[in-house]
Enzyme design. Structure first.
Site, short mmCIF file in Angstrom:
data_model
loop_
_atom_site.label_atom_id
_atom_site.label_comp_id
_atom_site.label_asym_id
_atom_site.label_seq_id
_atom_site.Cartn_x
_atom_site.Cartn_y
_atom_site.Cartn_z
N ASP A 136 0.80 -1.25 0.00
CA ASP A 136 0.00 0.00 0.00
C ASP A 136 0.83 1.30 0.00
OD1 ASP A 136 -1.97 -1.91 0.21
OD2 ASP A 136 -2.84 -1.17 2.08
N ASP B 207 -4.53 -0.68 -1.90
CA ASP B 207 -5.82 -0.53 -1.22
C ASP B 207 -6.75 0.14 -2.24
OD1 ASP B 207 -6.88 -1.11 1.39
OD2 ASP B 207 -6.97 1.05 1.84
N HIS C 220 -10.73 0.95 -2.70
CA HIS C 220 -12.10 0.94 -2.18
C HIS C 220 -13.07 1.62 -3.14
CE1 HIS C 220 -10.54 -0.38 1.64
NE2 HIS C 220 -9.87 0.73 1.87
N HIS D 286 -17.46 3.09 0.76
CA HIS D 286 -17.05 1.80 1.38
C HIS D 286 -17.44 1.74 2.85
CE1 HIS D 286 -14.19 -1.34 2.81
NE2 HIS D 286 -14.55 -1.88 1.66
N HIS E 113 -10.57 7.09 1.79
CA HIS E 113 -9.20 6.97 1.26
C HIS E 113 -9.16 5.93 0.16
CE1 HIS E 113 -9.50 3.67 4.15
NE2 HIS E 113 -8.58 3.06 3.42
N LYS F 181 -7.07 -4.82 -3.21
CA LYS F 181 -7.86 -5.37 -2.09
C LYS F 181 -8.72 -4.28 -1.51
CE LYS F 181 -4.13 -4.30 1.06
NZ LYS F 181 -4.85 -3.27 1.82
N CYS G 219 -2.01 -2.84 7.57
CA CYS G 219 -1.92 -3.74 6.41
C CYS G 219 -0.65 -4.58 6.40
CB CYS G 219 -2.12 -2.95 5.13
SG CYS G 219 -3.85 -2.40 4.98
C1 VGL Z 1 -4.66 0.67 5.66
C2 VGL Z 1 -6.25 1.53 7.07
C3 VGL Z 1 -7.21 1.44 6.08
C4 VGL Z 1 -3.23 0.25 5.47
C5 VGL Z 1 -5.61 0.53 4.67
O1 VGL Z 1 -2.77 0.20 4.32
O2 VGL Z 1 -2.55 -0.01 6.49
N1 VGL Z 1 -5.00 1.16 6.86
N2 VGL Z 1 -6.87 0.93 4.88
ZN ZN Z 2 -8.30 1.03 3.33
#
Ligand code: VGL
Ligand code: ZN
Length: 200
Positions: free
Chosen positions: A12, A50, A52, A56, A84, A109, A154
């Site tokens: 990410d 990430d 979404h 979401h 985000h 994801k 993550c």
């Molecule tokens: C993440 C919070 C929400 C991450 C992703 O990449 O750690 N954290 N979505």
């Molecule tokens: Zn996320």
């Protein structure tokens, strides 16, 4: 170059998780040069993203709630995040300096509107696979080095799932940065250590 059973998994490294982004992780951008450099050592490089849909269920705005508050989902407790990494948005793009050309595979994801997905392997129901396990196994990869954002979400979930699936998992904490809310970084370190993850 490392042996063919080894992969670098970059978690990410997207603009929304870097300073100025919607869910900025402190110093998130500072790990980019080191990660680009480390890619040169690996015969396989996999990036996660990430990804979404708007509205979401992990977004506080979808619940009329405050960002960083908690809610209960059918699959368990869930932190509610600022909006985000919305599919196709600038914030969902990789950090502009990340060397994405070296990636063999980009795994997305968090696209299921009803379930968050911190882990690169399973959605947060801990049951729905992303397909990454099969990809790695069919390539004969059994040893993973993980870096990226965020250490306590993550990276943590991905490392613990990979270790449980039987992969040898190394995390380089110098090439990760954390959100660290309510002691989440210390808790994540304990979880990873308990799952057999090695810090390098
Ligand atoms: C993440 C919070 C929400 C991450 C992703 O990449 O750690 N954290 N979505
Ligand atoms: Zn996320």
């Amino acid at each position: 170059m490392r042996a063919a059973n080894q992969a670098l998994i970059v978690i990410d490294l997207q603009s929304d998780f870097c300073p100025g982004g919607a869910l900025a992780v402190g110093e998130g951008d500072q790990i980019v040069p080191g990660i680009n450099h480390l890619m040169q050592e690996f015969p396989a490089v996999i990036l996660t993203q990430d990804w979404h849909p708007a509205g979401h269920s992990s977004f506080a705005s979808s619940h009329g709630a405050e960002p960083f508050s908690m809610t209960e989902m059918p699959y368990g407790p869930q932190v509610l995040w600022p909006d985000h990494c919305i599919q196709g948005s600038e914030g969902a793009a990789f950090h502009p300096d990340l060397n994405t050309d070296r990636a063999d595979m980009v795994i997305r994801k968090g696209y299921n509107p009803a379930i968050d997905s911190y882990s690169a392997f399973f959605e947060n129901d801990h049951a729905t696979p992303t397909g990454l396990e099969g990809y790695l196994r069919t390539r004969g990869i059994d040893t993973l080095t993980m870096v990226g954002l965020a250490t306590d979400f993550c990276v943590n979930y991905s490392a613990v799932d990979a270790a449980r699936l039987g992969f040898t998992v190394l995390v380089d904490p110098n090439l990760c940065r954390a959100i660290d809310m309510h002691g989440s970084l210390a808790a994540a370190r304990d979880l990873m250590t308990g799952a057999g993850v090695t810090f390098v």
